[in-house]
Every structure is written in structure tokens, then in C-alpha cells.
Design a protein around this motif. Structure first.
Motif, short mmCIF file in Angstrom:
data_model
loop_
_atom_site.label_atom_id
_atom_site.label_comp_id
_atom_site.label_asym_id
_atom_site.label_seq_id
_atom_site.Cartn_x
_atom_site.Cartn_y
_atom_site.Cartn_z
N TYR A 60 75.92 60.27 22.72
CA TYR A 60 75.26 59.01 22.38
C TYR A 60 76.16 58.07 21.57
O TYR A 60 75.85 56.89 21.45
CB TYR A 60 73.93 59.27 21.67
N LEU A 61 77.27 58.58 21.07
CA LEU A 61 78.23 57.70 20.41
C LEU A 61 78.84 56.71 21.40
O LEU A 61 79.38 55.68 21.00
CB LEU A 61 79.33 58.53 19.73
N ARG A 62 78.76 57.04 22.69
CA ARG A 62 79.29 56.17 23.75
C ARG A 62 78.21 55.26 24.35
O ARG A 62 78.45 54.56 25.31
CB ARG A 62 79.91 57.00 24.87
N GLY A 63 77.00 55.32 23.80
CA GLY A 63 75.91 54.49 24.30
C GLY A 63 74.82 55.33 24.95
O GLY A 63 75.01 56.52 25.22
N PRO A 64 73.66 54.69 25.23
CA PRO A 64 72.52 55.45 25.73
C PRO A 64 72.71 56.02 27.14
O PRO A 64 72.25 57.12 27.42
CB PRO A 64 71.37 54.45 25.71
N ARG A 65 73.41 55.31 28.01
CA ARG A 65 73.60 55.82 29.37
C ARG A 65 74.55 57.02 29.38
O ARG A 65 74.24 58.07 29.95
CB ARG A 65 74.11 54.72 30.29
N ALA A 66 75.71 56.88 28.75
CA ALA A 66 76.66 58.00 28.67
C ALA A 66 76.05 59.13 27.86
O ALA A 66 76.21 60.31 28.19
CB ALA A 66 77.96 57.54 28.04
N GLY A 67 75.33 58.78 26.80
CA GLY A 67 74.69 59.80 25.96
C GLY A 67 73.70 60.63 26.74
O GLY A 67 73.68 61.86 26.62
N ALA A 68 72.88 59.97 27.55
CA ALA A 68 71.90 60.70 28.36
C ALA A 68 72.61 61.62 29.35
O ALA A 68 72.20 62.78 29.52
CB ALA A 68 70.99 59.72 29.10
N ALA A 69 73.65 61.13 29.98
CA ALA A 69 74.38 61.95 30.96
C ALA A 69 74.99 63.19 30.31
O ALA A 69 74.86 64.31 30.81
CB ALA A 69 75.46 61.11 31.65
N ILE A 70 75.65 62.99 29.17
CA ILE A 70 76.31 64.11 28.48
C ILE A 70 75.27 65.07 27.90
O ILE A 70 75.39 66.29 28.03
CB ILE A 70 77.28 63.58 27.42
N TYR A 71 74.23 64.52 27.28
CA TYR A 71 73.17 65.35 26.73
C TYR A 71 72.53 66.20 27.84
O TYR A 71 72.31 67.40 27.67
CB TYR A 71 72.12 64.47 26.05
N ASN A 72 72.21 65.56 28.95
CA ASN A 72 71.56 66.27 30.05
C ASN A 72 72.45 67.37 30.63
O ASN A 72 71.95 68.42 31.05
CB ASN A 72 71.13 65.30 31.15
N LEU A 73 73.75 67.15 30.64
CA LEU A 73 74.66 68.18 31.12
C LEU A 73 74.51 69.46 30.29
O LEU A 73 74.52 70.56 30.82
CB LEU A 73 76.11 67.68 31.05
N GLY A 74 74.32 69.30 28.99
CA GLY A 74 74.16 70.45 28.12
C GLY A 74 72.75 70.96 28.00
O GLY A 74 72.51 71.98 27.37
N HIS A 75 71.79 70.26 28.60
CA HIS A 75 70.39 70.64 28.46
C HIS A 75 69.70 70.91 29.79
O HIS A 75 68.48 70.81 29.90
CB HIS A 75 69.65 69.59 27.63
N THR A 76 70.48 71.23 30.79
CA THR A 76 69.92 71.74 32.05
C THR A 76 70.31 73.21 32.15
O THR A 76 71.12 73.71 31.36
CB THR A 76 70.49 70.98 33.27
#
Length: 134
Positions: A60-76
Motif C-alpha cells: 500500500y506504500l505504492r498506492g491502493p491498486r498496487a497495494g491490493a495486488a500485493i496484499y492479495n498475493l500474500g492473502h490467497t
């Protein structure tokens, strides 16, 4: 049976996708804990790593779109599943316990209603909005 039949109320959660995913989270949590207890039991490792998947929030330090993508990668189930498969195929090691700890984390998240993030905001998830401004 009619729509007002009380027997239908007992099965209402079966047509509620959010409730089903929360229930699944509880099952995954219980299963991962039981497997961890049976095959590893290194509870210090568990305590040290249970929150590690939340490091993916740094996206999320890179913004909401990148944050969601990176977060989701670790939470699937994808990354812990791959780690678990590699660990099972490679033989004894730390891979399977790490995968089980990760699955536990994801199970707790789903059980508590924390879902995969939408690109609009950290609070917007596939299980609904989280936080104070629900």
C-alpha cells in the motif's frame, strides 16, 4: 416447505457467500492448527510467523491498486499452497510448517471477515467493507 418455514432459517448461511467464506476460514484455521500440532508443534516458530503474511500490506506504500495486488498475493491460498507442495515433495524441512502457519493466518482473516482487497481502498474487500466506516 414455504419461504417462511423455520427449517429454511437453519440453512440460510448456505445462500450467504460471506457467511460461507467465514465458515470456510474457521475450517481452514482448525485444520491447519491440527496438522501443525500433529506434524510440527514448533510453537515458537508459529508465534514468530503467524503475522508474517501481513508484511504484504507494505504494498500500500505504492498506492491502493498496487497495494491490493500485493496484499492479495500474500492473502490467497496460492503462495502457501505452493510452499506446502514443494515441502511435501522435497521431504522433511521447514516448508510445510511455514505453509500451515500461513494457512492459519488466512483462516483467521477469513473467519473474522477480512477478505481480499479491492483496488479502491484498503477497507474494501470481497467480503465487504472493514473498519470504522462500514
Amino acid at each position: 416447505m414455504t419461504d417462511r418455514d423455520p427449517r429454511r432459517d437453519r440453512l440460510a448461511f448456505l445462500v450467504d457467500p460471506v457467511a460461507l467464506q467465514r465458515f470456510e476460514g474457521g475450517i481452514i484455521l482448525a485444520l491447519s492448527l491440527l496438522l501443525f500440532l500433529k506434524y510440527s508443534g514448533a510453537w515458537l516458530l508459529y508465534a514468530l510467523l503467524i503475522l508474517a503474511p501481513d508484511v504484504f500490506m507494505l504494498g500500500y506504500l505504492r498506492g491502493p491498486r498496487a497495494g491490493a495486488a500485493i496484499y492479495n498475493l500474500g492473502h490467497t491460498w496460492l503462495l502457501p499452497g505452493l510452499i506446502g507442495i514443494v515441502g511435501l515433495l522435497a521431504g522433511p524441512g521447514a516448508d510445510v510448517p511455514i505453509a500451515l502457519i500461513w494457512f492459519s493466518h488466512l483462516g483467521v482473516d477469513r473467519l473474522l471477515g477480512y477478505g481480499l482487497k479491492l483496488p479502491t481502498s484498503f477497507q474494501d474487500t470481497h467480503l465487504g467493507r472493514i473498519g470504522r466506516n462500514r
